[in-house]
Design an enzyme around this catalytic site. Structure first.
Site, PDB file in Angstrom:
ATOM      1  N   GLY A  15      -6.165  18.238  -0.885  1.00 29.54           N
ATOM      2  CA  GLY A  15      -5.431  19.419  -1.341  1.00 29.54           C
ATOM      3  C   GLY A  15      -6.091  20.589  -0.724  1.00 29.54           C
ATOM      4  N   PHE A  16      -5.505  21.777  -0.975  1.00 26.74           N
ATOM      5  CA  PHE A  16      -6.004  23.216  -0.639  1.00 26.74           C
ATOM      6  C   PHE A  16      -7.347  23.257  -1.364  1.00 26.74           C
ATOM      7  CE2 PHE A  16      -5.641  27.533  -2.790  1.00 26.74           C
ATOM      8  CZ  PHE A  16      -6.141  28.158  -1.854  1.00 26.74           C
ATOM      9  N   THR A  43       0.557  15.663  -2.221  1.00 28.56           N
ATOM     10  CA  THR A  43       0.835  17.021  -1.662  1.00 28.56           C
ATOM     11  C   THR A  43      -0.253  17.325  -0.828  1.00 28.56           C
ATOM     12  OG1 THR A  43      -0.321  18.037  -3.659  1.00 28.56           O
ATOM     13  CG2 THR A  43       2.201  17.819  -3.894  1.00 28.56           C
ATOM     14  N   LYS A  85       2.350  11.816 -16.073  1.00 27.40           N
ATOM     15  CA  LYS A  85       1.422  10.572 -15.914  1.00 27.40           C
ATOM     16  C   LYS A  85       0.146  10.948 -15.063  1.00 27.40           C
ATOM     17  CE  LYS A  85       3.209   6.604 -14.467  1.00 27.40           C
ATOM     18  NZ  LYS A  85       4.379   5.785 -13.890  1.00 27.40           N
ATOM     19  N   TYR A  87       4.024  19.748 -16.209  1.00 28.81           N
ATOM     20  CA  TYR A  87       2.810  20.094 -15.648  1.00 28.81           C
ATOM     21  C   TYR A  87       2.028  21.129 -16.897  1.00 28.81           C
ATOM     22  CZ  TYR A  87      -0.337  22.854 -12.499  1.00 28.81           C
ATOM     23  OH  TYR A  87      -1.539  23.774 -11.894  1.00 28.81           O
ATOM     24  N   ARG A 133       4.862  27.554  -2.928  1.00 27.34           N
ATOM     25  CA  ARG A 133       4.449  28.741  -3.881  1.00 27.34           C
ATOM     26  C   ARG A 133       4.411  29.980  -3.102  1.00 27.34           C
ATOM     27  NH1 ARG A 133      -1.211  25.765  -5.732  1.00 27.34           N
ATOM     28  NH2 ARG A 133      -0.974  24.532  -3.710  1.00 27.34           N
TER      29      ARG A 133
HETATM   30  P1  NAD Z   1      -2.774  20.892  -3.979  1.00 27.40           P
HETATM   31  O1  NAD Z   1      -1.418  20.375  -4.174  1.00 27.40           O
HETATM   32  O2  NAD Z   1      -3.053  21.363  -2.648  1.00 27.40           O
HETATM   33  O3  NAD Z   1      -3.846  19.532  -4.054  1.00 27.40           O
HETATM   34  C1  NAD Z   1      -3.838  18.698  -4.946  1.00 27.40           C
HETATM   35  C2  NAD Z   1      -4.227  17.105  -4.405  1.00 27.40           C
HETATM   36  O4  NAD Z   1      -4.075  16.239  -5.522  1.00 27.40           O
HETATM   37  C3  NAD Z   1      -3.419  16.839  -3.273  1.00 27.40           C
HETATM   38  O5  NAD Z   1      -4.188  16.400  -2.292  1.00 27.40           O
HETATM   39  C4  NAD Z   1      -2.538  15.758  -3.714  1.00 27.40           C
HETATM   40  O6  NAD Z   1      -2.325  14.652  -2.872  1.00 27.40           O
HETATM   41  C5  NAD Z   1      -3.484  15.143  -4.755  1.00 27.40           C
HETATM   42  N1  NAD Z   1      -3.040  14.391  -5.801  1.00 27.40           N
HETATM   43  C6  NAD Z   1      -2.025  14.642  -6.575  1.00 27.40           C
HETATM   44  N2  NAD Z   1      -1.312  13.536  -7.297  1.00 27.40           N
HETATM   45  C7  NAD Z   1      -2.374  12.518  -6.962  1.00 27.40           C
HETATM   46  C8  NAD Z   1      -2.608  11.433  -7.396  1.00 27.40           C
HETATM   47  N3  NAD Z   1      -1.790  10.718  -8.434  1.00 27.40           N
HETATM   48  N4  NAD Z   1      -3.578  10.453  -7.396  1.00 27.40           N
HETATM   49  C9  NAD Z   1      -4.272  10.957  -6.282  1.00 27.40           C
HETATM   50  N5  NAD Z   1      -4.239  12.310  -5.631  1.00 27.40           N
HETATM   51  C10 NAD Z   1      -3.138  12.951  -6.194  1.00 27.40           C
HETATM   52  O7  NAD Z   1      -3.249  21.579  -4.964  1.00 27.40           O
HETATM   53  P2  NAD Z   1      -4.533  22.807  -5.384  1.00 27.40           P
HETATM   54  O8  NAD Z   1      -3.742  24.100  -5.359  1.00 27.40           O
HETATM   55  O9  NAD Z   1      -5.518  22.293  -4.429  1.00 27.40           O
HETATM   56  O10 NAD Z   1      -4.537  22.366  -6.722  1.00 27.40           O
HETATM   57  C11 NAD Z   1      -5.813  21.806  -7.109  1.00 27.40           C
HETATM   58  C12 NAD Z   1      -6.059  21.396  -8.678  1.00 27.40           C
HETATM   59  O11 NAD Z   1      -6.113  23.006  -9.031  1.00 27.40           O
HETATM   60  C13 NAD Z   1      -5.011  21.106  -9.408  1.00 27.40           C
HETATM   61  O12 NAD Z   1      -5.493  20.448 -10.386  1.00 27.40           O
HETATM   62  C14 NAD Z   1      -4.201  21.997  -9.953  1.00 27.40           C
HETATM   63  O13 NAD Z   1      -3.468  21.934 -11.325  1.00 27.40           O
HETATM   64  C15 NAD Z   1      -5.401  23.116 -10.107  1.00 27.40           C
HETATM   65  N6  NAD Z   1      -4.839  24.536 -10.146  1.00 27.40           N
HETATM   66  C16 NAD Z   1      -4.568  25.152  -8.985  1.00 27.40           C
HETATM   67  C17 NAD Z   1      -4.021  26.456  -8.722  1.00 27.40           C
HETATM   68  C18 NAD Z   1      -3.973  27.320  -7.651  1.00 27.40           C
HETATM   69  O14 NAD Z   1      -3.411  28.398  -7.704  1.00 27.40           O
HETATM   70  N7  NAD Z   1      -4.117  26.725  -6.385  1.00 27.40           N
HETATM   71  C19 NAD Z   1      -4.116  27.326  -9.974  1.00 27.40           C
HETATM   72  C20 NAD Z   1      -4.025  26.492 -11.344  1.00 27.40           C
HETATM   73  C21 NAD Z   1      -4.655  25.116 -11.437  1.00 27.40           C
HETATM   74  N1  UDP Z   2       8.401  33.472  -6.439  1.00 26.82           N
HETATM   75  C1  UDP Z   2       9.366  34.055  -5.658  1.00 26.82           C
HETATM   76  N2  UDP Z   2       9.859  33.539  -4.216  1.00 26.82           N
HETATM   77  C2  UDP Z   2       9.234  32.586  -3.776  1.00 26.82           C
HETATM   78  C3  UDP Z   2       8.396  31.878  -4.640  1.00 26.82           C
HETATM   79  C4  UDP Z   2       7.826  32.183  -6.014  1.00 26.82           C
HETATM   80  O1  UDP Z   2       9.641  35.076  -6.132  1.00 26.82           O
HETATM   81  O2  UDP Z   2       9.699  32.079  -2.743  1.00 26.82           O
HETATM   82  C5  UDP Z   2       7.783  34.169  -7.556  1.00 26.82           C
HETATM   83  C6  UDP Z   2       7.836  33.059  -8.638  1.00 26.82           C
HETATM   84  O3  UDP Z   2       9.256  33.364  -9.313  1.00 26.82           O
HETATM   85  C7  UDP Z   2       6.748  33.464  -9.569  1.00 26.82           C
HETATM   86  C8  UDP Z   2       5.815  33.951  -8.590  1.00 26.82           C
HETATM   87  O4  UDP Z   2       6.383  34.060  -7.409  1.00 26.82           O
HETATM   88  O5  UDP Z   2       7.410  34.430 -10.448  1.00 26.82           O
HETATM   89  C9  UDP Z   2       4.564  32.935  -8.568  1.00 26.82           C
HETATM   90  O6  UDP Z   2       5.318  31.821  -8.136  1.00 26.82           O
HETATM   91  P1  UDP Z   2       4.231  30.434  -7.594  1.00 26.82           P
HETATM   92  O7  UDP Z   2       5.254  29.298  -7.388  1.00 26.82           O
HETATM   93  O8  UDP Z   2       3.367  30.617  -6.467  1.00 26.82           O
HETATM   94  O9  UDP Z   2       3.358  30.072  -8.966  1.00 26.82           O
HETATM   95  P2  UDP Z   2       3.500  30.285 -10.580  1.00 26.82           P
HETATM   96  O10 UDP Z   2       2.344  31.205 -10.824  1.00 26.82           O
HETATM   97  O11 UDP Z   2       4.776  30.655 -10.927  1.00 26.82           O
HETATM   98  O12 UDP Z   2       3.135  28.904 -10.879  1.00 26.82           O
END
Ligand code: NAD
Ligand code: UDP
Length: 335
Positions: A26-27, A51, A105, A159, A200
């Protein structure tokens, strides 16, 4: 790449550690793998590409100290590690709402499996929780002591409540089984390698601005978020993992708060775009405001973000624009 539930034995001693990163494709997971490899550790990435994308791991795959396992965290996994970063979970609202039962899950059973592994092997484990545990907050900015305002029957609950039970599991494994846990609550983080199609706001607005498409603001755009650049966040995860005597939860994010309207205008300006800004109804339970109180991270980790939103966005837009040019010239070359 291997598929299966068994990993190789640890080789980690002294400063060199053997580290598992779930959600590695992931990211954030992929940037974290790069950082840990750069520090000289052996890194095992685990992901099922729900994802994530293999291309995020291009650098890691080229590194001799990287191994990858194609595995769903909902099924138990095994191996000997010094540290586990547990990131696996979809993170974007459209992605985690696409299959809400699966999301619940992944966060419950997936975290249970990760905690079991840490308990069996004595590994230190860091859970990436989220600002979504605060729901639509009535306290602003949000400190870790705020217990939140989550609608447990709403469409975001798979979530939000998934991450809340994940935190509960972490603290119960700590109290009941002395597992060495770290819990981090991440606030909106952005940067290169975010999936352009995951909906996002940062990736969506940047992709639309570069393509000259309409940018869609949900609601009246008065809702706020506080955006953190990935490099700051990943440095914070590393600090949290490697600080002794600390469980958390600790907020990690950038307190620079901006309304979604202002954010749309900033993206249009920085991308030099001609996109129009249009509106659509606000999704149910969309939080009205969000900003981290990071005094705990400052005090306990000596951590604070260093990259401003403007700087981080310029880098993100430049890279996205470069990739777009490459794809377009590749497409032209093939046609
Ligand atoms: P992302 O979707 O880019 O990465 C998530 C990764 O988890 C993906 O590579 C996906 O394939 C993998 N994954 C999902 N379900 C899986 C499963 N069942 N088994 C194995 N792998 C699985 O998202 P991200 O932004 O990199 O987020 C990473 C973590 O950070 C997540 O736990 C997310 O909840 C948390 N987080 C991210 C943000 C953000 O703004 N980026 C904010 C709050 C929390
Ligand atoms: N949002 C938006 N247009 C989009 C995607 C998101 O206006 O195409 C808004 C969304 O309603 C939220 C904020 O941008 O208020 C951040 O959304 P995001 O899905 O990135 O993350 P969240 O913080 O809601 O988990």
């Amino acid at each position: 790449m291997t598929r299966g539930k068994r990993f190789q034995k640890t080789g980690g001693l002294g400063g060199h550690l053997r580290i598992l990163v779930t959600g590695s494709a992931g990211f954030l997971g992929s940037h974290l793998c790069d950082r840990l490899l750069q520090k000289g550790h052996t890194v095992v990435g685990l992901d099922n590409f729900l994802t994530g994308r293999a291309e995020n791991l291009a650098g890691a795959f080229a590194h001799p100290a990287f191994e990858f396992v194609d595995q769903d965290v909902v099924s138990p996994f095994d191996g000997q590690f010094d540290q586990i970063y547990h990131l696996a979970s979809p993170a974007s609202p459209p992605m985690y709402q696409r299959n809400p039962v699966e999301t619940a899950k992944i966060n419950f059973i997936g975290t249970l499996n990760a905690m079991e592994l840490a308990k069996r092997t004595g590994a230190r484990i860091l859970l990436t929780s989220t600002s979504e545990v605060y729901g639509d907050p009535e306290v602003h900015p949000q400190p870790e002591s705020y217990s939140g305002n989550v609608n447990q029957t709403g469409p975001r609950a798979c979530y939000d409540e998934g991450k809340r039970i994940a935190e509960t599991l972490a603290f119960d494994y700590h109290r009941q089984h002395q597992v060495d846990i770290r819990v981090v609550r991440i606030f909106n983080t952005y940067g290169p390698r975010m999936h352009t199609d995951d909906g996002r706001v940062v990736s969506q607005f940047v992709a639309d601005a570069l393509a000259g498409r309409d940018i869609t603001v949900f609601g009246n755009g008065g809702q706020t978020r506080s955006f953190c650049y990935y490099a700051d966040l990943v440095a914070g995860l590393d600090k949290m993992m490697n600080t002794d005597g600390l469980t958390g939860p600790v907020n990690l994010g950038n307190p620079e708060e901006i309304s979604i309207n202002e954010f749309a205008e900033l993206v249009v300006e920085l991308a030099g775009s001609s996109s129009r800004i249009v509106t659509r109804p606000l999704p149910i339970d969309d939080p009205k405001k969000r900003r981290p109180d990071i005094s705990k991270a400052k005090r306990l980790l000596d951590w604070a973000p260093t990259v401003s939103l403007r700087e981080g966005l310029i880098e993100t837009i430049e890279l996205q624009s470069f990739l777009l040019t490459q794809t377009q010239s590749g497409t032209r070359g093939n046609s």
